[in-house]
Design a protein around this motif. Structure first.
Motif, mmCIF file in Angstrom:
data_model
loop_
_atom_site.group_PDB
_atom_site.id
_atom_site.type_symbol
_atom_site.label_atom_id
_atom_site.label_comp_id
_atom_site.label_asym_id
_atom_site.label_seq_id
_atom_site.Cartn_x
_atom_site.Cartn_y
_atom_site.Cartn_z
ATOM 1 N N HIS A 66 0.813 -1.212 0.000
ATOM 2 C CA HIS A 66 0.000 0.000 0.000
ATOM 3 C C HIS A 66 0.844 1.257 0.000
ATOM 4 C CE1 HIS A 66 -4.138 -1.427 0.158
ATOM 5 N NE2 HIS A 66 -3.595 -2.513 0.662
ATOM 6 N N MET A 67 2.067 1.164 0.564
ATOM 7 C CA MET A 67 2.938 2.336 0.469
ATOM 8 C C MET A 67 3.417 2.523 -0.959
ATOM 9 S SD MET A 67 5.168 2.449 3.880
ATOM 10 C CE MET A 67 4.415 3.069 5.374
ATOM 11 N N GLN A 68 3.469 1.441 -1.711
ATOM 12 C CA GLN A 68 3.928 1.520 -3.091
ATOM 13 C C GLN A 68 2.776 1.521 -4.078
ATOM 14 O OE1 GLN A 68 6.350 -1.899 -3.005
ATOM 15 N NE2 GLN A 68 8.083 -0.845 -2.116
ATOM 16 N N LEU A 69 1.600 1.884 -3.605
ATOM 17 C CA LEU A 69 0.420 2.007 -4.463
ATOM 18 C C LEU A 69 0.032 0.690 -5.131
ATOM 19 C CD1 LEU A 69 1.556 5.311 -6.101
ATOM 20 C CD2 LEU A 69 -0.285 5.097 -4.473
ATOM 21 N N ARG A 70 0.327 -0.396 -4.460
ATOM 22 C CA ARG A 70 -0.093 -1.685 -4.982
ATOM 23 C C ARG A 70 -1.124 -2.271 -4.014
ATOM 24 N NH1 ARG A 70 3.806 -5.432 -4.275
ATOM 25 N NH2 ARG A 70 5.032 -4.199 -2.853
ATOM 26 N N TYR A 71 -1.656 -3.421 -4.384
ATOM 27 C CA TYR A 71 -2.598 -4.095 -3.492
ATOM 28 C C TYR A 71 -1.920 -5.177 -2.669
ATOM 29 C CZ TYR A 71 -6.651 -1.989 -5.735
ATOM 30 O OH TYR A 71 -7.569 -1.115 -6.193
ATOM 31 N N PRO B 132 10.406 4.490 -4.288
ATOM 32 C CA PRO B 132 10.398 5.449 -5.411
ATOM 33 C C PRO B 132 10.207 4.783 -6.763
ATOM 34 C CG PRO B 132 12.201 5.943 -3.941
ATOM 35 C CD PRO B 132 11.603 4.686 -3.450
ATOM 36 N N PHE B 133 10.663 3.573 -6.886
ATOM 37 C CA PHE B 133 10.508 2.816 -8.128
ATOM 38 C C PHE B 133 9.051 2.778 -8.559
ATOM 39 C CE2 PHE B 133 9.920 -1.317 -10.219
ATOM 40 C CZ PHE B 133 10.835 -1.192 -11.237
ATOM 41 N N PHE B 134 8.186 2.482 -7.615
ATOM 42 C CA PHE B 134 6.771 2.342 -7.961
ATOM 43 C C PHE B 134 6.155 3.687 -8.293
ATOM 44 C CE2 PHE B 134 7.839 -1.434 -5.749
ATOM 45 C CZ PHE B 134 7.165 -2.409 -6.445
ATOM 46 N N TYR B 135 6.591 4.721 -7.587
ATOM 47 C CA TYR B 135 6.069 6.050 -7.897
ATOM 48 C C TYR B 135 6.505 6.467 -9.296
ATOM 49 C CZ TYR B 135 5.231 6.266 -2.873
ATOM 50 O OH TYR B 135 4.819 6.001 -1.605
ATOM 51 N N ALA B 136 7.777 6.169 -9.614
ATOM 52 C CA ALA B 136 8.273 6.545 -10.935
ATOM 53 C C ALA B 136 7.518 5.794 -12.013
ATOM 54 C CB ALA B 136 9.767 6.255 -11.029
ATOM 55 N N PHE B 137 7.246 4.538 -11.774
ATOM 56 C CA PHE B 137 6.562 3.760 -12.808
ATOM 57 C C PHE B 137 5.112 4.167 -12.977
ATOM 58 C CE2 PHE B 137 8.710 0.219 -14.922
ATOM 59 C CZ PHE B 137 9.982 0.576 -14.569
ATOM 60 N N ILE C 17 5.686 11.243 3.168
ATOM 61 C CA ILE C 17 5.206 10.940 1.807
ATOM 62 C C ILE C 17 4.749 9.488 1.720
ATOM 63 C CG2 ILE C 17 5.999 10.603 -0.558
ATOM 64 C CD1 ILE C 17 7.543 13.175 -0.260
ATOM 65 N N THR C 18 5.576 8.582 2.203
ATOM 66 C CA THR C 18 5.154 7.184 2.111
ATOM 67 C C THR C 18 3.908 6.946 2.957
ATOM 68 O OG1 THR C 18 6.905 6.748 3.695
ATOM 69 C CG2 THR C 18 7.259 6.004 1.467
ATOM 70 N N PHE C 19 3.811 7.679 4.073
ATOM 71 C CA PHE C 19 2.631 7.489 4.923
ATOM 72 C C PHE C 19 1.384 8.012 4.221
ATOM 73 C CE2 PHE C 19 0.079 8.241 8.834
ATOM 74 C CZ PHE C 19 0.119 6.947 9.292
ATOM 75 N N LYS C 20 1.565 9.104 3.497
ATOM 76 C CA LYS C 20 0.434 9.656 2.751
ATOM 77 C C LYS C 20 -0.065 8.622 1.726
ATOM 78 C CE LYS C 20 0.690 12.613 -0.723
ATOM 79 N NZ LYS C 20 1.462 13.665 -1.396
ATOM 80 N N TYR C 21 0.888 8.027 1.020
ATOM 81 C CA TYR C 21 0.488 7.076 -0.012
ATOM 82 C C TYR C 21 -0.075 5.800 0.577
ATOM 83 C CZ TYR C 21 2.198 9.832 -3.819
ATOM 84 O OH TYR C 21 2.333 10.814 -4.740
ATOM 85 N N PHE C 22 0.221 5.558 1.846
ATOM 86 C CA PHE C 22 -0.308 4.359 2.503
ATOM 87 C C PHE C 22 -1.832 4.377 2.482
ATOM 88 C CE2 PHE C 22 -1.261 1.921 6.449
ATOM 89 C CZ PHE C 22 -0.777 0.719 6.004
ATOM 90 N N PHE C 23 -2.397 5.571 2.495
ATOM 91 C CA PHE C 23 -3.857 5.667 2.557
ATOM 92 C C PHE C 23 -4.487 6.003 1.221
ATOM 93 C CE2 PHE C 23 -2.376 6.518 6.847
ATOM 94 C CZ PHE C 23 -3.051 5.509 7.502
ATOM 95 N N ILE C 24 -3.655 6.161 0.196
ATOM 96 C CA ILE C 24 -4.212 6.463 -1.125
ATOM 97 C C ILE C 24 -4.512 5.156 -1.841
ATOM 98 C CG2 ILE C 24 -3.566 7.355 -3.387
ATOM 99 C CD1 ILE C 24 -2.408 9.754 -2.012
ATOM 100 N N PRO C 26 -4.546 2.233 -4.255
ATOM 101 C CA PRO C 26 -3.510 1.777 -5.185
ATOM 102 C C PRO C 26 -3.897 2.028 -6.637
ATOM 103 C CG PRO C 26 -3.912 0.121 -3.528
ATOM 104 C CD PRO C 26 -4.947 1.177 -3.325
ATOM 105 N N VAL C 27 -2.866 2.176 -7.463
ATOM 106 C CA VAL C 27 -3.126 2.475 -8.871
ATOM 107 C C VAL C 27 -3.089 1.218 -9.738
ATOM 108 C CG1 VAL C 27 -2.338 4.839 -8.816
ATOM 109 C CG2 VAL C 27 -0.697 3.029 -9.211
#
Lengths: 351, 371, 138
Positions: A66-71, B132-137, C17-24, C26-27
């Motif tokens: 979730h920190m890396q925008l994954r599931y 950062p890798f995932f953000y960049a991608f 920043i990573t904490f912020k994305y923790f709650f966003i 996923p893409v």
């Protein structure tokens, strides 16, 4: 009698009393009663440890995802991939156990056991709840640190015996790192021990009945502890022994199957122990609101620290090995000495 | 005493880093001689991804070579296409329509952003930060979506044609690019807080693997690597091809030529590329996208060297035409290949942890090194 | 001392920043269950079109065969005297070799060779990647 609002510790204590009465009436010798009691606790602990490892691995995956925008895992077992770790464990069990041809076979075999057993022993002295402690030794904390320093031996053994240059470098790195970070780790805890005046875990928890040590001058000790603890369990930013981008997988490059599983398991159990000690020493252990069972508040605090460590891991880059040493010896160690000095003054003034 | 120790069993360790290693960016084989963790000698061993591109090109038509050029530097294919079309166009003296030129510039600059994003992500992984890798991608995917809407592919675009581009922009492209640039600018600041100014990251990169100005020139570096050493060399300014002379943009340069400078040059270049794209979008006017070119391309006999500023550096193509449908000789100057050579000099005396930091900072793509 | 504070501040900002994305949200997408929309220009597998009468439009001019950089298209052509035009008796595309450059589609003078938006053509055997005319002419 037991009732709902009582916690697991009270239940355990009640069970022990019942058992003691039973033994008294049946005339069973004290030794056997003691062994059965401790044996039951140990079995319970083993179950708890394996569950903890499963939960923590799952948590690591989800937090990182979730920190890396994954599931993260979403399929295995239905709900949000809850059984992914179980499936992975089964996979690890079924995998072929490979020992490199030129490896030092015995050392290679023993290394995962040497790392796993001390991490189990560490659990014995952790006070999960009132009465719920394996052995409330008067040297409690020393035991944990004493045994956790055996881990370095195992990592070095694994790195050396694999007969691979990457594992060798990983093993040597970890030897240097864990030995140098052991000092600030123990010294940071010393502040708490000085305030309490006891090495016994239960005394330390009881001393925090009113105010957690986190909110006293021991805060500095807490920060040092977290940093040194991260280094001690080899997690980013201090994961040099298994630095993936440099050393492939560090000391466990040549391990597979169940042996690798042991290394991985011990990484998580060690993380849990470090977090549990942080919760005990600085965040009041099982002390908490009266409506909350002690074990719940203890586990909540522990997992908060675990989350913090995971948060570190998925945010920071890795330090370089010489910088790591510099940081440990030239910054963290003097700082922890300063911390001791400060706590000593504080304790004197309070008196 | 030291001599005695050296003779009594202390030996240098030879470490084969790669070709199968998580962070050699592909199949690079580094032969490292090490004294403990300190490197005494480093030798890059390449050729594991050699596909004989230059020879294949001699047996393919000029048009088909554009499709092959996608495979040199496969994360910045648009720039490769650019280099591949410039040569025959000059030989045949084709004037490319204005609209096609602007489209080319937009594509190449977006590709520069995409390529540098990959650098940012993988460099983070090299240093040990995974996130950062995932953000960049995530950002890169948006660029690839735009590319997909234009040319139908996400990696090997094969979009440029001799005399123009293969397809006109779809309706949603221009608003899409504008939205992307507005979205992308704040993200760059986020990257700075996440990695660029992170003390651990700076600790790993500042002062590591420094190249002086003279060395950079001597080793024929190009692209962000030479600019990080303080040499203001950019083909878009120094030898403006296409319509680059019409745009207003700065060339970010570094001072010390260390890893951090090379990193920062790329981060700043992304900002400049975004500026160029914005200007190009403004200048874009309706019109032809293809010049009048015969179906079968037969450039007149002759030889020509054309180069573009690819994300990795100077990408040059030297081609000889004998007047037939296929090139007689097709030589590619891959920037990654030339930049990689300095590695053996830089690595001496560094630690093994710096190998990945230095290797990552010169940003190679093995597909282009070996071709 | 100031250095320590700036360092800590930079580290905390990164953690924020990573904490912020923790709650966003996923893409990523859960691929086989949900699929992202594919551009209509997507260069997938090839397909031959028929004209309005249902006849095949391809007249076997062999341009696609010639232009293909990897020689993955092959065909056999015969002349139908009655209709006074050529037809392909076989038309095979080897997708094991195809690199989806799209040159054949671009070159087709009858505009009867097109890409499909299909991108899932994994198979267990290489042979099934060689598509014959009955599969390409749809």
């Amino acid at each position: 009698m037991i009732y709902a609002s009582q916690s697991l510790g009270d239940l355990w204590n009640w069970l022990l009393q019942q058992f003691a009465e039973l033994c008294g009436s049946l005339g069973i010798p004290e030794v056997i009663r003691y062994m059965v009691e401790k044996g039951a606790y140990a079995v319970g602990l083993l179950v708890f440890i394996s569950l903890t490892a499963l939960v923590m691995i799952y948590m690591e995956r989800k937090v990182s995802a979730h920190m890396q925008l994954r599931y993260g895992p979403m399929w295995t077992g239905g709900w949000h991939g809850w059984s992914q770790t179980i499936a992975d464990m089964i996979k690890l069990l079924l995998k072929e156990d490979i020992i490199p041809d030129k490896a030092d076979r015995w050392v290679h075999r023993i290394a995962p056991i040497v790392i796993f057993v001390p991490s189990l022993i560490g659990f014995l002295v952790i006070p999960f709840d009132k009465y719920l402690i394996g052995a409330d030794l008067n040297v409690g904390i020393l035991l944990v640190f004493g045994f956790s320093s055996i881990a370095v031996l195992s990592i070095f053994m694994g790195g050396w015996a694999s007969n691979n240059k990457y594992t060798l470098l990983g093993g040597l790195r970890s030897a240097a790192q864990m030995i140098s970070y052991e000092l600030p780790l123990v010294l940071s805890v010393l502040g708490v021990i000085m305030t309490v005046g006891s090495l016994k875990m239960s005394d330390i928890v009881m001393a925090q009945k009113d105010v957690w040590f986190l909110f006293t001058p021991n805060l500095l000790g807490f920060i040092i502890y977290i940093i040194a603890g991260t280094a001690e369990v080899n997690r980013t930013p201090f994961d040099l022994p298994e630095a993936e981008s440099e050393l492939v997988s560090g000391y466990n490059t040549e391990y597979s199957g169940l042996k690798y599983g042991f290394f991985m398991l011990s990484e998580f159990t060690n993380t849990f122990i470090i977090s549990a000690i942080a919760a005990t020493f600085f965040m009041g252990g099982w002390n908490g609101p009266s409506w909350l069972p002690g074990i719940v508040s203890f586990l909540a605090k522990t997992y908060l620290i675990v989350f913090l460590l995971m948060w570190f891991r998925w945010t920071f880059p890795r330090l370089r090995v010489d910088r790591l040493m510099d940081f440990g010896w030239k910054f963290l160690l003097p700082l922890s000495f300063f911390n001791i000095l400060m706590i000593a003054v504080w304790v004197l003034v309070k008196k | 005493m030291i001599e005695q120790l050296k003779n009594s069993g202390f030996e240098e360790m030879t470490l084969n880093m790669g070709p199968q290693h998580p962070s050699t960016h592909g199949v690079l084989h580094l032969l490292l001689k090490m004294d403990g963790e300190v490197i005494t000698e480093a030798r890059p061993d390449i050729g594991y991804l050699h596909r004989g591109m230059e020879k294949i090109a001699e047996k393919r038509t000029w048009g088909a070579n554009i499709a092959l050029s996608d495979r040199w530097d496969y994360i910045a294919s648009m720039s490769n296409n650019f280099a591949a079309v410039l040569g025959p166009e000059k030989l045949m003296s084709i004037t490319v329509p204005k609209r096609a030129e602007y489209i080319r510039v937009i594509m190449a600059e977006l590709n520069r952003i995409a390529s540098h994003l990959i650098f940012f992500g993988t460099y983070g992984i090299d240093i040990g930060a995974f996130t950062p890798f995932f953000y960049a991608f995530r950002e890169r995917e948006k660029i690839l979506d735009l590319y997909e809407s234009v040319c139908g592919a996400r990696l090997t675009y094969n979009y440029f044609r001799i005399g123009g581009v293969s397809a006109d922009l779809p309706e949603e492209f221009i608003p899409g690019v504008k939205a992307f640039i507005n979205y992308f600018r704040p993200k760059l600041k986020e990257y700075d807080t996440l990695l660029s100014t992170n003390p651990i990251f700076m600790d790993r990169t500042v002062g590591v693997g420094a190249i002086t100005k003279e060395e950079a020139i001597d080793w024929a570096l190009s692209g962000p690597n030479i600019r990080a050493s303080g040499v203001n060399f950019d083909l878009r300014k120094d030898d403006p091809y296409s319509v680059y002379s019409e745009f207003d943009f700065n060339i970010p340069t570094g001072k010390n030529g260390d890893c951090w400078d090379r990193y920062m040059v790329r981060m700043n270049e992304m900002k400049e590329s975004a500026r160029i794209v914005e200007q190009a979008l403004e200048k874009l006017e309706p019109g032809d996208i293809m010049a009048k070119v015969a179906k079968v391309i037969r450039p007149p006999a002759g030889e020509i060297y054309t180069h573009v500023e690819a994300p990795k550096g100077e990408l040059g193509v030297y081609c000889i035409s004998d007047g037939s449908t296929m090139p007689y000789r097709y030589k590619v100057r891959g920037p990654s290949f030339v930049n990689l050579a300095i590695l053996q000099k830089m690595l001496k005396g560094l630690r093994i942890a710096d190998v990945v930091a230095v290797l990552g900072s010169i940003d190679i793509v093995l597909g282009e090194v070996d071709r | 001392m100031i250095k320590i504070f700036t360092y800590t501040w930079a580290i905390l900002k990164g953690m924020a920043i990573t904490f912020k994305y923790f709650f966003i949200r996923p893409v990523t997408v859960q691929y086989p269950k949900e699929k992202i929309k594919i551009s209509p220009r997507w260069r997938g597998t090839l397909k031959q079109l028929r004209n309005e009468q249902g006849e095949e439009t391809c007249d076997g001019c062999r341009i696609c065969e010639k232009i293909c950089p990897v020689n993955c298209i092959s065909m056999e052509v015969y002349k139908d005297e009655k209709k006074n035009r050529r037809f392909t008796s076989s038309y095979t595309v080897n997708f094991g070799r195809c690199m989806f450059c799209g040159l054949c589609v671009e070159a087709c003078p009858k505009k009867c060779l097109v890409h499909t938006p299909d991108f899932e053509f994994c198979t267990y055997e290489r042979e099934s990647l060689i598509l014959t005319k009955d599969k390409i002419l749809r």
